[in-house]
Design a protein around this motif. Structure first.
Motif, PDB file in Angstrom:
ATOM      1  N   ARG A 150       0.850  -1.195   0.000  1.00  0.00           N
ATOM      2  CA  ARG A 150       0.000   0.000   0.000  1.00  0.00           C
ATOM      3  C   ARG A 150       0.884   1.244   0.000  1.00  0.00           C
ATOM      4  NH1 ARG A 150      -3.623  -1.343   5.142  1.00  0.00           N
ATOM      5  NH2 ARG A 150      -2.330  -3.152   5.388  1.00  0.00           N
ATOM      6  N   GLN A 154      -2.031   5.396   2.603  1.00  0.00           N
ATOM      7  CA  GLN A 154      -2.925   4.314   3.022  1.00  0.00           C
ATOM      8  C   GLN A 154      -2.370   3.578   4.230  1.00  0.00           C
ATOM      9  OE1 GLN A 154      -3.352   1.973  -0.559  1.00  0.00           O
ATOM     10  NE2 GLN A 154      -5.460   2.696  -0.809  1.00  0.00           N
ATOM     11  N   ARG A 158      -4.473   3.199   7.662  1.00  0.00           N
ATOM     12  CA  ARG A 158      -4.878   1.853   8.087  1.00  0.00           C
ATOM     13  C   ARG A 158      -4.017   1.246   9.193  1.00  0.00           C
ATOM     14  NH1 ARG A 158      -6.184  -0.787   2.219  1.00  0.00           N
ATOM     15  NH2 ARG A 158      -7.904   0.592   1.702  1.00  0.00           N
TER      16      ARG A 158
END
Length: 176
Positions: A150, A154, A158
């Motif tokens: 990612r 991101q 996350r």
């Protein structure tokens, strides 16, 4: 409904517990009382059963040592003192070692009320708390690699979700 369930988390831990207030009779019944943390209290859809986690901190570890308590008939537990169905990872056959019933996931009853869904995750050491950073003097650099799954933005968004991820499991209340 005519019952109100609540948990107590007091400074004096020996008064902690799971309690039910019968609104019609104006009476409080303790369902469980222990010097531990109670959390994730959940009723089934019919308002007849309760599930809750009871746990304690583990020295130098991230997750609490939780057990799952399920009172299948709350009114009977209030009047007759019927014991709950208990899932204790330390005593449960087949429960992976070094894994815990996690309070990072919600508790949910199945539609028929025979199972309680919970999250479990591996116990890990608590992160080392470093000295607080001074944003005026400390350098902050984020490094991204093209091999990362990612992109950096991101990953940052996350990161908390990834740390709190649990595997969804089911506890069969009747079979304990």
């Amino acid at each position: 409904g005519d019952l109100l369930a609540y948990t107590v988390d007091a400074v004096a831990k020996d008064s902690n517990g799971l309690f039910v207030l019968d609104l019609a009779a104006n009476r409080i019944a303790p369902l469980d009382n222990d010097a531990k943390f109670y959390n994730r209290l959940t009723w089934n859809d019919g308002g007849t059963a309760i599930a809750v986690m009871k746990g304690a901190d583990v020295d130098k570890m991230r997750e609490k040592n939780n057990v799952l308590l399920v009172f299948g008939d709350v009114k009977a537990a209030m009047t007759d003192g019927i014991a709950p169905a208990v899932l204790d990872p330390a005593k449960a056959e087949g429960f992976p070692k070094e894994w815990v019933v996690s309070d990072r996931a919600t508790l949910d009853f199945s539609d028929d009320g025979q199972r309680v869904f919970f999250g479990m995750k591996m116990q890990v050491p608590a992160p080392v708390v470093a000295n607080r950073r001074n944003p005026d003097t400390d350098v902050d650099v984020d490094i991204w690699s093209s091999f990362d799954e990612r992109i950096q933005s991101q990953q940052m968004i996350r990161a908390d979700q990834d740390r709190n991820f649990t595997f969804r499991e089911a506890f069969d209340v009747r079979a304990k």
